[in-house]
Design a protein around this motif. Structure first.
Motif, PDB file in Angstrom:
ATOM      1  N   VAL A 147       2.470  -2.738   0.723  1.00  0.00           N
ATOM      2  CA  VAL A 147       1.942  -1.830  -0.288  1.00  0.00           C
ATOM      3  C   VAL A 147       0.419  -1.729  -0.105  1.00  0.00           C
ATOM      4  O   VAL A 147      -0.244  -2.739   0.155  1.00  0.00           O
ATOM      5  CB  VAL A 147       2.272  -2.323  -1.710  1.00  0.00           C
ATOM      6  N   TYR A 148      -0.095  -0.513  -0.228  1.00  0.00           N
ATOM      7  CA  TYR A 148      -1.516  -0.258  -0.033  1.00  0.00           C
ATOM      8  C   TYR A 148      -2.130   0.285  -1.325  1.00  0.00           C
ATOM      9  O   TYR A 148      -1.563   1.171  -1.965  1.00  0.00           O
ATOM     10  CB  TYR A 148      -1.722   0.735   1.109  1.00  0.00           C
ATOM     11  N   TYR A 149      -3.283  -0.272  -1.681  1.00  0.00           N
ATOM     12  CA  TYR A 149      -3.997   0.142  -2.889  1.00  0.00           C
ATOM     13  C   TYR A 149      -5.394   0.623  -2.524  1.00  0.00           C
ATOM     14  O   TYR A 149      -6.069   0.007  -1.693  1.00  0.00           O
ATOM     15  CB  TYR A 149      -4.151  -1.029  -3.863  1.00  0.00           C
ATOM     16  N   CYS A 150      -5.832   1.674  -3.178  1.00  0.00           N
ATOM     17  CA  CYS A 150      -7.243   2.044  -3.105  1.00  0.00           C
ATOM     18  C   CYS A 150      -7.931   1.541  -4.379  1.00  0.00           C
ATOM     19  O   CYS A 150      -7.278   1.318  -5.412  1.00  0.00           O
ATOM     20  CB  CYS A 150      -7.438   3.552  -2.942  1.00  0.00           C
ATOM     21  N   GLN A 151      -9.226   1.324  -4.296  1.00  0.00           N
ATOM     22  CA  GLN A 151     -10.022   0.879  -5.431  1.00  0.00           C
ATOM     23  C   GLN A 151     -11.392   1.530  -5.348  1.00  0.00           C
ATOM     24  O   GLN A 151     -11.991   1.569  -4.266  1.00  0.00           O
ATOM     25  CB  GLN A 151     -10.205  -0.639  -5.432  1.00  0.00           C
ATOM     26  N   GLN A 152     -11.861   2.031  -6.479  1.00  0.00           N
ATOM     27  CA  GLN A 152     -13.228   2.527  -6.497  1.00  0.00           C
ATOM     28  C   GLN A 152     -14.123   1.403  -7.029  1.00  0.00           C
ATOM     29  O   GLN A 152     -13.816   0.773  -8.049  1.00  0.00           O
ATOM     30  CB  GLN A 152     -13.362   3.822  -7.320  1.00  0.00           C
ATOM     31  N   CYS A 153     -15.193   1.135  -6.312  1.00  0.00           N
ATOM     32  CA  CYS A 153     -16.072   0.006  -6.633  1.00  0.00           C
ATOM     33  C   CYS A 153     -17.411   0.468  -7.205  1.00  0.00           C
ATOM     34  O   CYS A 153     -18.256  -0.365  -7.525  1.00  0.00           O
ATOM     35  CB  CYS A 153     -16.349  -0.809  -5.366  1.00  0.00           C
ATOM     36  N   GLY A 154     -17.589   1.760  -7.349  1.00  0.00           N
ATOM     37  CA  GLY A 154     -18.915   2.266  -7.682  1.00  0.00           C
ATOM     38  C   GLY A 154     -19.285   2.208  -9.146  1.00  0.00           C
ATOM     39  O   GLY A 154     -20.463   2.235  -9.506  1.00  0.00           O
ATOM     40  N   SER A 155     -18.281   2.158 -10.020  1.00  0.00           N
ATOM     41  CA  SER A 155     -18.598   2.112 -11.446  1.00  0.00           C
ATOM     42  C   SER A 155     -17.577   1.237 -12.156  1.00  0.00           C
ATOM     43  O   SER A 155     -16.419   1.113 -11.714  1.00  0.00           O
ATOM     44  CB  SER A 155     -18.619   3.523 -12.031  1.00  0.00           C
ATOM     45  N   SER A 156     -18.005   0.656 -13.270  1.00  0.00           N
ATOM     46  CA  SER A 156     -17.129  -0.195 -14.056  1.00  0.00           C
ATOM     47  C   SER A 156     -16.392   0.647 -15.094  1.00  0.00           C
ATOM     48  O   SER A 156     -17.015   1.514 -15.730  1.00  0.00           O
ATOM     49  CB  SER A 156     -17.958  -1.278 -14.755  1.00  0.00           C
ATOM     50  N   PRO A 157     -15.098   0.444 -15.306  1.00  0.00           N
ATOM     51  CA  PRO A 157     -14.208  -0.519 -14.652  1.00  0.00           C
ATOM     52  C   PRO A 157     -13.834  -0.109 -13.230  1.00  0.00           C
ATOM     53  O   PRO A 157     -13.657   1.066 -12.942  1.00  0.00           O
ATOM     54  CB  PRO A 157     -12.971  -0.522 -15.560  1.00  0.00           C
ATOM     55  N   ARG A 158     -13.751  -1.090 -12.358  1.00  0.00           N
ATOM     56  CA  ARG A 158     -13.530  -0.840 -10.921  1.00  0.00           C
ATOM     57  C   ARG A 158     -12.030  -0.678 -10.669  1.00  0.00           C
ATOM     58  O   ARG A 158     -11.371  -1.579 -10.163  1.00  0.00           O
ATOM     59  CB  ARG A 158     -14.161  -1.972 -10.114  1.00  0.00           C
ATOM     60  N   THR A 159     -11.538   0.481 -10.936  1.00  0.00           N
ATOM     61  CA  THR A 159     -10.113   0.770 -11.035  1.00  0.00           C
ATOM     62  C   THR A 159      -9.415   0.820  -9.691  1.00  0.00           C
ATOM     63  O   THR A 159     -10.004   1.157  -8.656  1.00  0.00           O
ATOM     64  CB  THR A 159      -9.897   2.098 -11.758  1.00  0.00           C
ATOM     65  N   PHE A 160      -8.107   0.486  -9.745  1.00  0.00           N
ATOM     66  CA  PHE A 160      -7.217   0.582  -8.593  1.00  0.00           C
ATOM     67  C   PHE A 160      -6.300   1.786  -8.758  1.00  0.00           C
ATOM     68  O   PHE A 160      -5.965   2.187  -9.894  1.00  0.00           O
ATOM     69  CB  PHE A 160      -6.326  -0.660  -8.495  1.00  0.00           C
ATOM     70  N   GLY A 161      -5.850   2.326  -7.630  1.00  0.00           N
ATOM     71  CA  GLY A 161      -4.738   3.261  -7.662  1.00  0.00           C
ATOM     72  C   GLY A 161      -3.450   2.504  -7.899  1.00  0.00           C
ATOM     73  O   GLY A 161      -3.416   1.269  -7.897  1.00  0.00           O
ATOM     74  N   GLN A 162      -2.354   3.261  -8.095  1.00  0.00           N
ATOM     75  CA  GLN A 162      -1.086   2.626  -8.447  1.00  0.00           C
ATOM     76  C   GLN A 162      -0.338   2.086  -7.230  1.00  0.00           C
ATOM     77  O   GLN A 162       0.678   1.402  -7.374  1.00  0.00           O
ATOM     78  CB  GLN A 162      -0.197   3.610  -9.227  1.00  0.00           C
ATOM     79  N   GLY A 163      -0.831   2.412  -6.037  1.00  0.00           N
ATOM     80  CA  GLY A 163      -0.239   1.865  -4.818  1.00  0.00           C
ATOM     81  C   GLY A 163       0.682   2.836  -4.097  1.00  0.00           C
ATOM     82  O   GLY A 163       1.323   3.690  -4.719  1.00  0.00           O
ATOM     83  N   THR A 164       0.724   2.703  -2.782  1.00  0.00           N
ATOM     84  CA  THR A 164       1.686   3.403  -1.924  1.00  0.00           C
ATOM     85  C   THR A 164       2.440   2.361  -1.120  1.00  0.00           C
ATOM     86  O   THR A 164       1.816   1.525  -0.464  1.00  0.00           O
ATOM     87  CB  THR A 164       0.990   4.383  -0.951  1.00  0.00           C
ATOM     88  N   LYS A 165       3.754   2.402  -1.204  1.00  0.00           N
ATOM     89  CA  LYS A 165       4.573   1.485  -0.432  1.00  0.00           C
ATOM     90  C   LYS A 165       4.936   2.130   0.894  1.00  0.00           C
ATOM     91  O   LYS A 165       5.489   3.239   0.916  1.00  0.00           O
ATOM     92  CB  LYS A 165       5.842   1.111  -1.189  1.00  0.00           C
ATOM     93  N   VAL A 166       4.630   1.460   1.987  1.00  0.00           N
ATOM     94  CA  VAL A 166       5.033   1.922   3.314  1.00  0.00           C
ATOM     95  C   VAL A 166       6.227   1.085   3.728  1.00  0.00           C
ATOM     96  O   VAL A 166       6.106  -0.140   3.904  1.00  0.00           O
ATOM     97  CB  VAL A 166       3.884   1.792   4.321  1.00  0.00           C
ATOM     98  N   GLU A 167       7.380   1.734   3.824  1.00  0.00           N
ATOM     99  CA  GLU A 167       8.617   1.010   4.108  1.00  0.00           C
ATOM    100  C   GLU A 167       9.214   1.466   5.428  1.00  0.00           C
ATOM    101  O   GLU A 167       8.946   2.581   5.908  1.00  0.00           O
ATOM    102  CB  GLU A 167       9.629   1.204   2.979  1.00  0.00           C
ATOM    103  N   ILE A 168      10.051   0.609   5.975  1.00  0.00           N
ATOM    104  CA  ILE A 168      10.692   0.919   7.249  1.00  0.00           C
ATOM    105  C   ILE A 168      11.829   1.912   7.024  1.00  0.00           C
ATOM    106  O   ILE A 168      12.686   1.707   6.162  1.00  0.00           O
ATOM    107  CB  ILE A 168      11.239  -0.356   7.911  1.00  0.00           C
ATOM    108  N   LYS A 169      11.804   2.970   7.817  1.00  0.00           N
ATOM    109  CA  LYS A 169      12.832   3.997   7.709  1.00  0.00           C
ATOM    110  C   LYS A 169      14.116   3.550   8.407  1.00  0.00           C
ATOM    111  O   LYS A 169      14.032   3.014   9.536  1.00  0.00           O
ATOM    112  CB  LYS A 169      12.324   5.296   8.339  1.00  0.00           C
TER     113      LYS A 169
END
Lengths: 121, 108
Positions: B86-108
């Protein structure tokens, strides 16, 4: 290398206080880094809780701010989290992490292994 | 508060294929203060990218990041078996330093 280790009770009663400590090794808590807490409820994504700097400066998630204290203990090279009035919604894996650099540009580059906290009577 | 929306929620691909993950912010992320993390089951997240396009220490060059403002992308050029996570993005530039909800990369 830099390591972080969380510790604290694994079970907290509803309406009680959740207290965790993160011991830092391989780096000084007084270095130019922010020290952060992140949590992950079972089966869900990451939630940023808050952070502290060695000067005592803090930033908190507004959704938790009224119940949250994050503090630093320079003598023990550790930082702590206190979350009051907990409910089942606070059940999660809690991670401590280092946010490298004084201006947050470099992301959270070192993480603890995480500690599971369950809120239940 | 900056809200990050990741898409797709799940990406089903085969080893060797290219993965393209999107992270869209509700407002501009200052100075590309955007990070990406990888998380495998039972493990802590691992920093992959910072500053939107800089690889963290030890991250292989099949991982690349791009974007600015409100639109960011993580690309894995050729998926290796260990990249399914699972991959998450996060913005670090301002508080609160929020995360995205995630993308799961699964084997097809």
């Amino acid at each position: 290398q830099v390591q972080l280790q969380e510790s604290g009770p694994g079970l907290v009663k509803p309406s009680g206080t959740l207290s965790l400590t993160c011991v830092v090794s391989g780096d000084s808590i007084s270095s130019s880094n922010w020290w952060s807490w992140v949590r992950q409820p079972p089966g869900k994504g990451l939630e940023w809780i808050g952070e502290t700097y060695h000067t005592g400066s803090t930033n908190y998630n507004p959704s938790l701010k009224s119940r949250l204290i994050i503090s630093v203990d320079k003598s023990k090279n550790q930082f702590s989290l206190e979350l009051t009035s907990v409910t089942a919604a606070d059940t999660a894996v809690y991670y401590c992490a280092r946010a490298r650099g004084a201006f947050h540009y470099y992301g959270m580059d070192v993480w603890g292994q995480g500690t599971t906290v369950t809120v239940s009577s | 508060e900056i809200v990050l929306t990741q898409s797709p929620g799940t990406l089903s691909l085969s080893p060797g294929e290219r993965a393209t993950l999107s992270c869209r912010a509700s407002q501009s992320v200052s100075s590309s203060y955007l990070a990406w993390y990888q998380q495998k089951p039972g493990q802590a997240p691992r920093l992959l990218m910072y500053g939107a396009s800089s690889r963290a220490t030890g991250i292989p060059d099949r991982f690349s990041g791009s974007g600015s403002g409100t639109d960011f992308t993580l690309t894995i050029s050729r998926l290796e078996p260990e990249d399914f996570a699972v991959y998450y993005c996060q913005q670090c530039g301002s508080s609160p330093r929020t995360f995205g909800q995630g993308t799961k990369v699964e084997i097809k």
